[in-house]
Design a protein around this motif. Structure first.
Motif, PDB file in Angstrom:
ATOM      1  N   ALA A  15       8.567  12.574  -4.614  1.00  0.00           N
ATOM      2  CA  ALA A  15       9.063  11.449  -5.404  1.00  0.00           C
ATOM      3  C   ALA A  15       7.957  10.923  -6.300  1.00  0.00           C
ATOM      4  O   ALA A  15       6.784  11.272  -6.143  1.00  0.00           O
ATOM      5  CB  ALA A  15       9.584  10.334  -4.500  1.00  0.00           C
TER       6      ALA A  15
ATOM      7  N   THR B  60       6.908   7.813  -6.520  1.00  0.00           N
ATOM      8  CA  THR B  60       6.090   6.775  -5.884  1.00  0.00           C
ATOM      9  C   THR B  60       6.138   6.954  -4.372  1.00  0.00           C
ATOM     10  O   THR B  60       7.161   7.359  -3.815  1.00  0.00           O
ATOM     11  CB  THR B  60       6.560   5.335  -6.210  1.00  0.00           C
TER      12      THR B  60
ATOM     13  N   TRP C 272       5.981   4.434  -2.460  1.00  0.00           N
ATOM     14  CA  TRP C 272       6.828   3.302  -2.064  1.00  0.00           C
ATOM     15  C   TRP C 272       8.270   3.758  -1.885  1.00  0.00           C
ATOM     16  O   TRP C 272       8.939   3.379  -0.913  1.00  0.00           O
ATOM     17  CB  TRP C 272       6.751   2.210  -3.130  1.00  0.00           C
ATOM     18  N   TYR C 273       8.771   4.574  -2.814  1.00  0.00           N
ATOM     19  CA  TYR C 273      10.152   5.055  -2.726  1.00  0.00           C
ATOM     20  C   TYR C 273      10.339   5.894  -1.461  1.00  0.00           C
ATOM     21  O   TYR C 273      11.310   5.700  -0.713  1.00  0.00           O
ATOM     22  CB  TYR C 273      10.507   5.886  -3.962  1.00  0.00           C
TER      23      TYR C 273
ATOM     24  N   PHE D 191      12.853   4.374   1.245  1.00  0.00           N
ATOM     25  CA  PHE D 191      14.191   4.939   1.100  1.00  0.00           C
ATOM     26  C   PHE D 191      14.409   6.227   1.887  1.00  0.00           C
ATOM     27  O   PHE D 191      15.553   6.562   2.181  1.00  0.00           O
ATOM     28  CB  PHE D 191      14.493   5.212  -0.371  1.00  0.00           C
TER      29      PHE D 191
ATOM     30  N   SER E  65       3.675  12.550  -3.374  1.00  0.00           N
ATOM     31  CA  SER E  65       3.892  11.547  -4.422  1.00  0.00           C
ATOM     32  C   SER E  65       2.556  11.248  -5.088  1.00  0.00           C
ATOM     33  O   SER E  65       1.501  11.629  -4.576  1.00  0.00           O
ATOM     34  CB  SER E  65       4.466  10.260  -3.827  1.00  0.00           C
TER      35      SER E  65
ATOM     36  N   THR F  99      14.483  11.288  -8.030  1.00  0.00           N
ATOM     37  CA  THR F  99      14.360  10.747  -9.391  1.00  0.00           C
ATOM     38  C   THR F  99      14.354  11.873 -10.416  1.00  0.00           C
ATOM     39  O   THR F  99      14.060  13.027 -10.109  1.00  0.00           O
ATOM     40  CB  THR F  99      13.127   9.828  -9.593  1.00  0.00           C
TER      41      THR F  99
ATOM     42  N   SER G 217      21.354   5.659  -0.369  1.00  0.00           N
ATOM     43  CA  SER G 217      20.376   6.249   0.544  1.00  0.00           C
ATOM     44  C   SER G 217      20.537   5.676   1.941  1.00  0.00           C
ATOM     45  O   SER G 217      19.767   6.015   2.848  1.00  0.00           O
ATOM     46  CB  SER G 217      18.954   5.986   0.034  1.00  0.00           C
TER      47      SER G 217
ATOM     48  N   ARG H 265      13.406  -4.270  -8.445  1.00  0.00           N
ATOM     49  CA  ARG H 265      12.308  -4.092  -9.400  1.00  0.00           C
ATOM     50  C   ARG H 265      12.579  -5.011 -10.585  1.00  0.00           C
ATOM     51  O   ARG H 265      13.725  -5.135 -11.030  1.00  0.00           O
ATOM     52  CB  ARG H 265      12.246  -2.645  -9.882  1.00  0.00           C
TER      53      ARG H 265
ATOM     54  N   ASP I 263       7.339  -3.563 -12.757  1.00  0.00           N
ATOM     55  CA  ASP I 263       7.137  -2.118 -12.602  1.00  0.00           C
ATOM     56  C   ASP I 263       6.331  -1.618 -13.791  1.00  0.00           C
ATOM     57  O   ASP I 263       6.875  -1.359 -14.871  1.00  0.00           O
ATOM     58  CB  ASP I 263       8.494  -1.417 -12.520  1.00  0.00           C
TER      59      ASP I 263
ATOM     60  N   LYS J 183      19.971  -0.397  -3.508  1.00  0.00           N
ATOM     61  CA  LYS J 183      19.579  -0.632  -2.120  1.00  0.00           C
ATOM     62  C   LYS J 183      19.719  -2.097  -1.744  1.00  0.00           C
ATOM     63  O   LYS J 183      20.145  -2.428  -0.630  1.00  0.00           O
ATOM     64  CB  LYS J 183      18.133  -0.184  -1.930  1.00  0.00           C
TER      65      LYS J 183
END
Length: 393
Positions: free
Chosen positions: A7, A9, A11-12, A16, A35, A89, A176, A204, A237, A289
Motif C-alpha cells: 500500500a 502508506t 497507516w493504511y 485497514f 509500504s 489503492t 474493508s 482525512r 494529507d 471506514k
C-alpha cells in the motif's frame, strides 16, 4: 503460503488490513507488509509481521523516480517470492501488477477503494493524468492470474464501462470491514432530549470529504443559536493536492466553529462520546471506514447519496439521513432535525448498528477476501466447476 500486502502508506495497512493479515497468520501463512516509510511500520512487529519499507512518493510524477520505485519493487518481489501479492489503492495496484508480472508472482489481487483524485478531480493535473492512468490500468488489470476487488457496484460499473477491466475479473466486497465487537454502542447510551448534540466528521482532511460544508454547517447552526458541538477528527494529507491546509483547520478551531481533535488513536472511545457521524463527501469513495465504524457504534449517520456513501445509507430516514453534496444549509438542516427529534436520533442509530452487523462485519469481509485468494490459488489443473481450495491448507 506467503502473502505480501502493498500500500502507499503504512497507516493504511495497519488500520485497514491488519485484521486480514491476522486471519492469514492464524491459518498458518506468512504475511509481509510493504509500504513507504512511516510511523506505523514498526508496529507490525508486535503482531509478528515483517514490514519492508519501499522508497515511494505517492504524489510523484518524475519518470526517473517512478522507474526506480518500480525497479525496487521488482527486486523485492523476486527476493521475497510471495505466492500472492495484494496491492491497495490505484497507484499501488498498477505498480504491484506490473512488478508482479515481471517477478512472476503466481497470483495478484488489486484492490481499489474509490475512483480517487485522478478520476474525480477537475484540476488540470488530474485531467492530464487520466488518459495515462486508464492506459496503465488496461495494461495491468487483465492478467490471467489476477482479480480486481472494488468496494461498491457503482465503481464496478464505471470500470467496466470505461473498458478498464473485463467485468469477469471484478469482485465486489463492500468495505474493508469493521470490528463490530470493538466498535459497538456505549453501554450507557441514553436518549436524552436535553443533552448537547455532538456531531463528528472523522476523515482525512480533504476538501472533497465535505470539510468546508461541515464547517459552514457548524457556523449556520451557531447563528441559529443551537447548542450543537461539531468535532473534526483527522489530519491534513500532505500527499494529496486537495488537502485542507493546516493553517485553515487551526483558524476554524480558533473561531470555535469546530473542535479539532487531530489524529485520534482510540476511535471506539471517541465514537461512544458522540451522537452523529457526518460525512458530506463528494469524493468518489469506496465505502468510507468512518461511516461503518460510526454505524457499528450505533450512531446516526448523515452522508451523501453518492457511490460508496450510499452503501451505508441506502434508505433515507431508515439507515440514516442523506444530504445533497456541497450543500452546507442542507447539512445544517439534517443536524437540526436530529437535535430536535431525539427519538429519530436513537432509531437511526439502532438501524445503523443492525446494518453494520449484517453487511460490514469484518469477519464477513475477511472471509470474502480469503475466498478471492482461494479462487486465484486454485491449481491450474483443477476443473473450472470445482470448489476453490481452502486457502488455509
Amino acid at each position: 503460503m506467503k502473502f505480501l500486502f502493498f500500500a502507499n502508506t503504512d497507516w493504511y495497512l495497519y488500520n485497514f488490513r491488519l485484521s486480514t493479515a491476522l486471519r492469514l497468520q492464524a491459518d498458518g501463512h506468512e504475511v509481509v507488509m510493504v509500504s513507504p516509510p512511516g510511523e506505523f511500520g514498526a508496529r507490525f512487529a508486535r503482531h509478528g509481521f515483517r514490514w519492508l519499507p519501499l522508497s515511494m512518493d505517492r504524489a510523484s510524477l518524475n519518470p526517473l523516480r517512478e522507474t526506480g520505485t518500480l525497479y525496487q519493487l521488482i527486486r523485492l518481489l523476486r527476493r521475497e517470492r510471495p505466492d500472492l501479492v495484494h496491492s491497495f489503492t490505484l497507484k499501488c495496484a498498477i505498480y504491484g501488477a506490473l512488478a508482479g508480472r515481471v517477478a512472476r508472482v503466481p497470483a495478484i489481487v488489486n484492490a481499489v477503494a474509490g475512483m480517487g483524485y485522478v478520476f474525480t478531480s477537475d484540476s488540470r493535473k488530474a485531467r492530464l493524468l487520466r488518459p495515462l492512468v486508464k492506459l496503465l490500468l488496461r495494461m495491468t488489470l487483465g492478467g490471467s492470474r489476477s482479480l480486481l476487488i472494488l468496494q461498491n457496484p457503482d465503481d464496478a460499473q464505471a470500470f467496466a464501462d470505461a473498458g478498464l477491466v473485463d467485468a469477469r475479473k471484478v469482485r465486489v466486497i463492500r468495505s474493508s470491514g469493521v470490528n463490530t465487537t470493538r466498535f459497538r454502542p456505549a453501554d450507557n447510551r441514553q436518549c436524552n432530549e436535553h443533552k448537547r448534540l455532538r456531531v463528528l466528521l472523522a476523515a482525512r482532511l480533504l476538501w472533497e470529504k465535505g470539510i468546508r460544508e461541515f464547517v459552514d454547517a457548524a457556523r449556520l447552526l451557531r447563528e441559529q443559536g443551537r447548542d450543537v458541538e461539531c468535532l473534526l477528527a483527522g489530519t491534513p494529507d500532505a500527499g494529496n493536492p486537495h488537502s485542507v491546509p493546516l493553517a485553515q483547520v487551526q483558524q476554524w478551531s480558533n473561531e470555535g466553529l469546530v473542535r479539532w481533535l487531530g489524529h485520534v488513536e482510540d476511535m471506539p472511545a471517541l465514537l461512544n462520546a458522540v451522537d452523529v457521524m457526518a460525512l458530506p463527501s463528494y469524493y468518489r469513495e469506496g465505502v468510507p471506514k468512518c461511516l461503518i465504524e460510526g454505524a457499528a457504534s450505533g450512531l446516526a449517520i448523515i452522508t451523501t447519496n453518492l457511490p460508496g456513501c450510499r452503501e451505508v445509507v441506502p434508505r433515507h430516514g431508515i439507515d440514516g439521513l442523506q444530504v445533497e453534496a456541497r450543500d452546507a444549509q442542507a447539512l445544517a438542516n439534517r443536524i437540526a432535525l436530529l437535535d430536535d427529534d431525539r427519538q429519530l436520533l436513537s432509531r437511526l442509530g439502532d438501524h445503523a448498528r443492525q446494518k453494520a452487523l449484517a453487511d460490514f462485519d469484518e469477519r464477513l469481509v475477511i472471509q470474502r477476501t480469503v475466498d478471492v485468494y482461494a479462487e486465484l490459488l486454485r491449481p491450474r489443473t483443477e476443473p473450472e466447476g470445482a470448489l476453490p481450495l481452502d486457502v488455509a491448507e
